[in-house]
Design a protein around this motif. Structure first.
Motif, PDB file in Angstrom:
ATOM      1  N   LEU A 127       9.456   1.930  49.303  1.00 51.08           N
ATOM      2  CA  LEU A 127       8.755   1.308  48.187  1.00 51.08           C
ATOM      3  C   LEU A 127       7.569   2.118  47.671  1.00 51.08           C
ATOM      4  O   LEU A 127       7.151   1.923  46.523  1.00 51.08           O
ATOM      5  N   ALA A 128       7.025   3.005  48.485  1.00 50.38           N
ATOM      6  CA  ALA A 128       5.768   3.656  48.092  1.00 50.38           C
ATOM      7  C   ALA A 128       5.806   5.175  48.060  1.00 50.38           C
ATOM      8  O   ALA A 128       4.824   5.793  47.647  1.00 50.38           O
ATOM      9  N   ALA A 129       6.895   5.796  48.490  1.00 49.70           N
ATOM     10  CA  ALA A 129       6.940   7.262  48.491  1.00 49.70           C
ATOM     11  C   ALA A 129       6.843   7.801  47.067  1.00 49.70           C
ATOM     12  O   ALA A 129       7.393   7.222  46.125  1.00 49.70           O
ATOM     13  N   LYS A 130       6.138   8.918  46.932  1.00 48.45           N
ATOM     14  CA  LYS A 130       5.886   9.486  45.601  1.00 48.45           C
ATOM     15  C   LYS A 130       6.980  10.467  45.196  1.00 48.45           C
ATOM     16  O   LYS A 130       6.726  11.620  44.842  1.00 48.45           O
ATOM     17  N   ILE A 131       8.220  10.012  45.276  1.00 53.30           N
ATOM     18  CA  ILE A 131       9.381  10.784  44.843  1.00 53.30           C
ATOM     19  C   ILE A 131      10.348   9.837  44.162  1.00 53.30           C
ATOM     20  O   ILE A 131      10.171   8.613  44.205  1.00 53.30           O
ATOM     21  N   GLY A 132      11.377  10.375  43.529  1.00 55.32           N
ATOM     22  CA  GLY A 132      12.350   9.549  42.829  1.00 55.32           C
ATOM     23  C   GLY A 132      13.180   8.698  43.777  1.00 55.32           C
ATOM     24  O   GLY A 132      13.268   8.975  44.971  1.00 55.32           O
ATOM     25  N   TRP A 133      13.811   7.661  43.203  1.00 52.13           N
ATOM     26  CA  TRP A 133      14.587   6.728  44.026  1.00 52.13           C
ATOM     27  C   TRP A 133      15.774   7.424  44.691  1.00 52.13           C
ATOM     28  O   TRP A 133      16.118   7.096  45.826  1.00 52.13           O
ATOM     29  N   GLY A 134      16.372   8.365  44.009  1.00 51.77           N
ATOM     30  CA  GLY A 134      17.497   9.071  44.613  1.00 51.77           C
ATOM     31  C   GLY A 134      17.097   9.811  45.872  1.00 51.77           C
ATOM     32  O   GLY A 134      17.784   9.751  46.893  1.00 51.77           O
ATOM     33  N   LYS A 135      15.970  10.519  45.803  1.00 51.78           N
ATOM     34  CA  LYS A 135      15.480  11.238  46.983  1.00 51.78           C
ATOM     35  C   LYS A 135      15.062  10.276  48.083  1.00 51.78           C
ATOM     36  O   LYS A 135      15.263  10.547  49.270  1.00 51.78           O
ATOM     37  N   ARG A 136      14.472   9.154  47.698  1.00 54.29           N
ATOM     38  CA  ARG A 136      14.068   8.185  48.727  1.00 54.29           C
ATOM     39  C   ARG A 136      15.275   7.724  49.536  1.00 54.29           C
ATOM     40  O   ARG A 136      15.232   7.686  50.780  1.00 54.29           O
ATOM     41  N   ILE A 137      16.338   7.368  48.852  1.00 53.01           N
ATOM     42  CA  ILE A 137      17.542   6.881  49.541  1.00 53.01           C
ATOM     43  C   ILE A 137      18.164   7.990  50.378  1.00 53.01           C
ATOM     44  O   ILE A 137      18.588   7.772  51.521  1.00 53.01           O
ATOM     45  N   LEU A 138      18.222   9.217  49.824  1.00 51.93           N
ATOM     46  CA  LEU A 138      18.782  10.341  50.572  1.00 51.93           C
ATOM     47  C   LEU A 138      17.943  10.636  51.813  1.00 51.93           C
ATOM     48  O   LEU A 138      18.483  10.832  52.909  1.00 51.93           O
ATOM     49  N   TYR A 139      16.625  10.635  51.668  1.00 47.10           N
ATOM     50  CA  TYR A 139      15.748  10.921  52.799  1.00 47.10           C
ATOM     51  C   TYR A 139      15.858   9.842  53.875  1.00 47.10           C
ATOM     52  O   TYR A 139      15.877  10.148  55.071  1.00 47.10           O
ATOM     53  N   ILE A 140      15.907   8.583  53.455  1.00 42.88           N
ATOM     54  CA  ILE A 140      16.022   7.501  54.436  1.00 42.88           C
ATOM     55  C   ILE A 140      17.356   7.569  55.170  1.00 42.88           C
ATOM     56  O   ILE A 140      17.431   7.334  56.382  1.00 42.88           O
ATOM     57  N   SER A 141      18.424   7.907  54.446  1.00 42.26           N
ATOM     58  CA  SER A 141      19.730   8.053  55.097  1.00 42.26           C
ATOM     59  C   SER A 141      19.690   9.155  56.139  1.00 42.26           C
ATOM     60  O   SER A 141      20.223   9.011  57.251  1.00 42.26           O
ATOM     61  N   THR A 142      19.037  10.253  55.794  1.00 40.08           N
ATOM     62  CA  THR A 142      18.887  11.354  56.751  1.00 40.08           C
ATOM     63  C   THR A 142      18.059  10.920  57.956  1.00 40.08           C
ATOM     64  O   THR A 142      18.391  11.242  59.105  1.00 40.08           O
ATOM     65  N   ALA A 143      16.989  10.179  57.687  1.00 40.99           N
ATOM     66  CA  ALA A 143      16.129   9.705  58.778  1.00 40.99           C
ATOM     67  C   ALA A 143      16.896   8.783  59.722  1.00 40.99           C
ATOM     68  O   ALA A 143      16.757   8.884  60.951  1.00 40.99           O
ATOM     69  N   LEU A 144      17.702   7.895  59.172  1.00 39.41           N
ATOM     70  CA  LEU A 144      18.484   6.980  60.006  1.00 39.41           C
ATOM     71  C   LEU A 144      19.470   7.743  60.879  1.00 39.41           C
ATOM     72  O   LEU A 144      19.689   7.389  62.046  1.00 39.41           O
ATOM     73  N   LEU A 145      20.061   8.790  60.325  1.00 41.47           N
ATOM     74  CA  LEU A 145      20.989   9.606  61.113  1.00 41.47           C
ATOM     75  C   LEU A 145      20.257  10.296  62.265  1.00 41.47           C
ATOM     76  O   LEU A 145      20.747  10.317  63.404  1.00 41.47           O
ATOM     77  N   VAL A 146      19.071  10.841  61.984  1.00 40.00           N
ATOM     78  CA  VAL A 146      18.284  11.502  63.032  1.00 40.00           C
ATOM     79  C   VAL A 146      17.893  10.495  64.116  1.00 40.00           C
ATOM     80  O   VAL A 146      17.982  10.791  65.314  1.00 40.00           O
ATOM     81  N   ILE A 147      17.454   9.306  63.698  1.00 42.41           N
ATOM     82  CA  ILE A 147      17.077   8.270  64.665  1.00 42.41           C
ATOM     83  C   ILE A 147      18.262   7.931  65.568  1.00 42.41           C
ATOM     84  O   ILE A 147      18.119   7.815  66.796  1.00 42.41           O
ATOM     85  N   LEU A 148      19.431   7.793  64.979  1.00 41.32           N
ATOM     86  CA  LEU A 148      20.621   7.433  65.748  1.00 41.32           C
ATOM     87  C   LEU A 148      20.984   8.533  66.741  1.00 41.32           C
ATOM     88  O   LEU A 148      21.278   8.252  67.911  1.00 41.32           O
ATOM     89  N   VAL A 149      20.946   9.777  66.288  1.00 38.67           N
ATOM     90  CA  VAL A 149      21.317  10.897  67.159  1.00 38.67           C
ATOM     91  C   VAL A 149      20.343  11.018  68.331  1.00 38.67           C
ATOM     92  O   VAL A 149      20.760  11.151  69.494  1.00 38.67           O
ATOM     93  N   VAL A 150      19.044  10.972  68.045  1.00 35.88           N
ATOM     94  CA  VAL A 150      18.048  11.098  69.114  1.00 35.88           C
ATOM     95  C   VAL A 150      18.115   9.893  70.056  1.00 35.88           C
ATOM     96  O   VAL A 150      18.060  10.044  71.275  1.00 35.88           O
ATOM     97  N   SER A 151      18.253   8.705  69.491  1.00 34.03           N
ATOM     98  CA  SER A 151      18.268   7.487  70.306  1.00 34.03           C
ATOM     99  C   SER A 151      19.419   7.478  71.293  1.00 34.03           C
ATOM    100  O   SER A 151      19.263   7.099  72.465  1.00 34.03           O
ATOM    101  N   LEU A 152      20.599   7.895  70.852  1.00 30.95           N
ATOM    102  CA  LEU A 152      21.801   7.759  71.681  1.00 30.95           C
ATOM    103  C   LEU A 152      22.167   9.038  72.421  1.00 30.95           C
ATOM    104  O   LEU A 152      23.215   9.095  73.063  1.00 30.95           O
ATOM    105  N   SER A 153      21.321  10.055  72.347  1.00 30.26           N
ATOM    106  CA  SER A 153      21.661  11.334  72.971  1.00 30.26           C
ATOM    107  C   SER A 153      21.922  11.180  74.468  1.00 30.26           C
ATOM    108  O   SER A 153      22.960  11.628  74.982  1.00 30.26           O
ATOM    109  N   TRP A 154      20.989  10.541  75.179  1.00 33.50           N
ATOM    110  CA  TRP A 154      21.169  10.368  76.627  1.00 33.50           C
ATOM    111  C   TRP A 154      22.278   9.370  76.925  1.00 33.50           C
ATOM    112  O   TRP A 154      23.099   9.586  77.822  1.00 33.50           O
TER     113      TRP A 154
END
Length: 340
Positions: free
Chosen positions: A215-242
């Motif tokens: 809601l508050a990032a100073k970038i366009g909506w397309g980049k926000r969604i792309l960045y959040i999708s990338t972040a969720l993937l990173v969270i999932l990979v790190v979380s489930l690594s072990w």
């Protein structure tokens, strides 16, 4: 907007933000004092904690017996069963115990230090938007909050989780202010590391973090969604690594996953450390119902989160291979006594 906020706060508390020498300000001197007070409060009568939480202290000692025990966070030196938590916090406690010996102080030291160093992080987060006085106040309240001291003067790894999530909050705020992906990824990695400290508890703050950026990032909506999708993937990979490494390891080559119903970390995440925390052990469908529809645990269902015991012999006699079953159902206190 950010500059205006910082300027207005500096004008309201100029004496706190004026530089004394180098980059040291009165505000940071006060925070350093609060950290000293916090350390003192954490260490006063530290011997009263004894050996800490015996369940985790016994696990730390067993983890120092072999690399396999260390990696899988084995609850006892034979490596038959793991503790009911992911290993990162226990790895750090094991490192402390390796240096200072296995005792209540050594296994609690990482939590104590995490609690002390949470103060400047909290100060920085609050100061950024509300000024130094509010940041100091938040740090002071944190220092004297009884539950903070009680949780940190222990080896139940809550202090390390709080510290990790405070750092994650800093990273997500930086990502929101700058719109830069690298801060979002740093925050995502930290949340994933928090997951490997206490599993789903790390995700309690995640909706707020993601909504802030969305809601508050100073970038366009397309980049926000792309960045959040990338972040969720990173969270999932790190979380489930072990967890994935453990679950993909043949069961005969690793300990039983403590507190799980089917000897997998994934079930532990969703069951004992997930839905069971909300609905209790006897929620519908957990543990599995018997054939007659009752929820009474089956005959070979083991209590205390240990692996299923061997079934009774066909003639109704004692269970086969009884020594192995009795070893696996020993309590953490019994294991700790055997170490001493």
């Amino acid at each position: 907007m950010k500059k205006e906020n910082t300027s207005s706060q500096s004008q309201s508390q100029p004496w706190l933000d004026g530089k004394l020498f180098w980059h040291i300000t009165p505000a940071w001197l006060i925070i350093s004092l609060l950290m000293g007070v916090s350390l003192l409060l954490h260490l006063v009568n530290i011997g009263a904690i004894g050996d800490g939480n015996l369940y985790y202290t016994a696990a730390v000692k067993s983890m120092l017996q072999s690399w396999d025990n260390f990696f899988f966070a084995a609850a006892e030196p034979g490596g038959s069963v793991t503790v009911d938590k992911p290993p990162l916090g226990l790895w750090i406690e094991a490192l402390s115990a390796y240096i200072f010996g296995v005792n209540g102080f050594a296994v609690s030291l990482p939590n104590i230090l995490a609690g002390v160093f949470s103060i400047p992080v909290l100060f920085h987060l609050v100061k950024k938007y509300f000024g130094s006085l509010a940041g100091i106040t938040s740090g002071a309240v944190y220092v004297i909050t009884p539950i903070v001291l009680a949780a940190d003067r222990n080896n139940t790894i809550d202090g390390m989780l709080v510290f990790t999530l405070l750092l994650a909050a800093w990273a997500f705020i930086q990502a929101t202010d700058t719109g830069k992906l690298r801060y979002l990824l740093i925050g995502s990695v930290l949340v994933g590391l928090g997951f490997n400290i206490k599993m789903l508890q790390s995700y309690l703050v995640l909706p707020a973090f993601l909504l802030l950026f969305l809601l508050a990032a100073k970038i366009g909506w397309g980049k926000r969604i792309l960045y959040i999708s990338t972040a969720l993937l990173v969270i999932l990979v790190v979380s489930l690594s072990w967890a994935l490494v453990v679950d993909l390891t043949p069961v005969e080559a690793r300990p039983y996953v403590g507190s799980s119903e089917n000897n997998t970390v994934m079930e532990l995440i969703l069951g004992h450390n997930g839905l069971s925390r909300l609905f209790g052990k006897n929620r519908s469908g957990y543990p599995p119902q018997n054939v007659d529809g009752s929820r009474k645990p089956p005959a070979n269902f083991s209590q205390n989160a240990m692996p299923p015991q061997n079934p009774p012999a066909p003639n109704g006699g004692p269970a086969a291979n009884k020594p192995a079953a009795s070893r696996r159902t020993s309590t953490s206190a019994d294991r700790w006594k055997s170490f001493q």
